[in-house]
Design a protein around this motif. Structure first.
Motif, PDB file in Angstrom:
ATOM      1  N   ALA A  18       0.830  -1.213   0.000  1.00 53.43           N
ATOM      2  CA  ALA A  18       0.000   0.000   0.000  1.00 53.43           C
ATOM      3  C   ALA A  18       0.860   1.256   0.000  1.00 53.43           C
ATOM      4  CB  ALA A  18      -0.929  -0.001   1.207  1.00 53.43           C
ATOM      5  N   MET A  19       2.027   1.193   0.598  1.00 57.53           N
ATOM      6  CA  MET A  19       2.885   2.366   0.692  1.00 57.53           C
ATOM      7  C   MET A  19       3.772   2.574  -0.534  1.00 57.53           C
ATOM      8  SD  MET A  19       3.845   2.560   4.722  1.00 57.53           S
ATOM      9  CE  MET A  19       4.056   0.836   5.129  1.00 57.53           C
ATOM     10  N   MET A  20       3.692   1.674  -1.492  1.00 57.50           N
ATOM     11  CA  MET A  20       4.485   1.814  -2.716  1.00 57.50           C
ATOM     12  C   MET A  20       3.874   2.872  -3.627  1.00 57.50           C
ATOM     13  SD  MET A  20       5.056  -2.085  -3.883  1.00 57.50           S
ATOM     14  CE  MET A  20       6.316  -3.108  -3.193  1.00 57.50           C
ATOM     15  N   LYS A  21       4.732   3.626  -4.292  1.00 60.29           N
ATOM     16  CA  LYS A  21       4.233   4.596  -5.268  1.00 60.29           C
ATOM     17  C   LYS A  21       3.650   3.870  -6.468  1.00 60.29           C
ATOM     18  CE  LYS A  21       7.170   8.380  -3.961  1.00 60.29           C
ATOM     19  NZ  LYS A  21       7.147   9.777  -4.272  1.00 60.29           N
ATOM     20  N   LYS A  22       4.325   2.819  -6.896  1.00 56.31           N
ATOM     21  CA  LYS A  22       3.835   2.002  -8.005  1.00 56.31           C
ATOM     22  C   LYS A  22       3.721   0.579  -7.494  1.00 56.31           C
ATOM     23  CE  LYS A  22       5.727   4.722 -11.755  1.00 56.31           C
ATOM     24  NZ  LYS A  22       6.549   4.703 -12.974  1.00 56.31           N
ATOM     25  N   ARG A  23       2.519   0.095  -7.415  1.00 50.05           N
ATOM     26  CA  ARG A  23       2.313  -1.270  -6.953  1.00 50.05           C
ATOM     27  C   ARG A  23       1.526  -2.036  -8.021  1.00 50.05           C
ATOM     28  NH1 ARG A  23      -0.187   2.012  -3.515  1.00 50.05           N
ATOM     29  NH2 ARG A  23      -2.367   2.391  -3.910  1.00 50.05           N
ATOM     30  N   LYS A  79      -1.351  -3.612  -9.305  1.00 47.30           N
ATOM     31  CA  LYS A  79      -2.740  -3.518  -8.852  1.00 47.30           C
ATOM     32  C   LYS A  79      -3.367  -4.888  -8.562  1.00 47.30           C
ATOM     33  CE  LYS A  79      -7.270  -1.853 -10.077  1.00 47.30           C
ATOM     34  NZ  LYS A  79      -8.184  -1.490 -11.113  1.00 47.30           N
ATOM     35  N   HIS A  80      -3.233  -5.806  -9.503  1.00 44.55           N
ATOM     36  CA  HIS A  80      -3.891  -7.109  -9.326  1.00 44.55           C
ATOM     37  C   HIS A  80      -3.277  -7.913  -8.179  1.00 44.55           C
ATOM     38  CE1 HIS A  80      -6.467  -6.426 -12.708  1.00 44.55           C
ATOM     39  NE2 HIS A  80      -5.415  -6.093 -13.447  1.00 44.55           N
ATOM     40  N   GLU A  81      -1.969  -7.827  -8.026  1.00 47.19           N
ATOM     41  CA  GLU A  81      -1.321  -8.534  -6.912  1.00 47.19           C
ATOM     42  C   GLU A  81      -1.725  -7.914  -5.575  1.00 47.19           C
ATOM     43  OE1 GLU A  81       0.932 -11.329  -4.837  1.00 47.19           O
ATOM     44  OE2 GLU A  81       0.076 -11.335  -6.840  1.00 47.19           O
ATOM     45  N   PHE A  82      -1.824  -6.597  -5.547  1.00 48.94           N
ATOM     46  CA  PHE A  82      -2.258  -5.915  -4.334  1.00 48.94           C
ATOM     47  C   PHE A  82      -3.682  -6.339  -3.964  1.00 48.94           C
ATOM     48  CE2 PHE A  82      -3.939  -1.845  -2.376  1.00 48.94           C
ATOM     49  CZ  PHE A  82      -3.295  -2.010  -1.170  1.00 48.94           C
ATOM     50  N   GLU A  83      -4.565  -6.371  -4.940  1.00 49.46           N
ATOM     51  CA  GLU A  83      -5.945  -6.803  -4.692  1.00 49.46           C
ATOM     52  C   GLU A  83      -6.001  -8.265  -4.247  1.00 49.46           C
ATOM     53  OE1 GLU A  83      -7.885  -5.860  -8.359  1.00 49.46           O
ATOM     54  OE2 GLU A  83      -8.034  -3.728  -7.864  1.00 49.46           O
ATOM     55  N   ARG A  84      -5.146  -9.101  -4.843  1.00 51.51           N
ATOM     56  CA  ARG A  84      -5.106 -10.518  -4.462  1.00 51.51           C
ATOM     57  C   ARG A  84      -4.645 -10.683  -3.023  1.00 51.51           C
ATOM     58  NH1 ARG A  84      -1.956 -15.255  -4.519  1.00 51.51           N
ATOM     59  NH2 ARG A  84       0.017 -14.146  -4.758  1.00 51.51           N
TER      60      ARG A  84
END
Length: 75
Positions: free
Chosen positions: A20-25, A27-32
């Motif tokens: 969550a704290m990454m500037k570029k993460r 998206k799909h992995e974060f949601e997973r």
């Protein structure tokens, strides 16, 4: 088994927080990862596992992983 689930959930929530704290993460992995974390917290609640002192406690107080992670999101 209860302590193992609590530990794994806490580690997964740490990953969600870090992402969550990454500037570029990714998206799909974060949601997973958030989905996995929510399932783990839900299981802890359903099985009556004590989550006192873990990130899961903060998630339960916030209402969901999605609500909990809002404060960490890089805008």
């Amino acid at each position: 088994p209860e302590m193992a689930l609590a530990y794994i959930t806490d580690c997964n929530l740490a990953t969600v927080c870090s992402m969550a704290m990454m500037k570029k993460r990714p998206k799909h992995e974060f949601e997973r990862q958030m989905s996995i974390a929510q399932s783990s917290v839900t299981w802890m609640q359903e099985f009556g596992i004590d989550f006192t002192g873990t990130r899961a406690q903060d998630v339960v107080e916030a209402g969901s992983v999605e609500a909990w992670v809002e404060r960490f999101l890089e805008k």
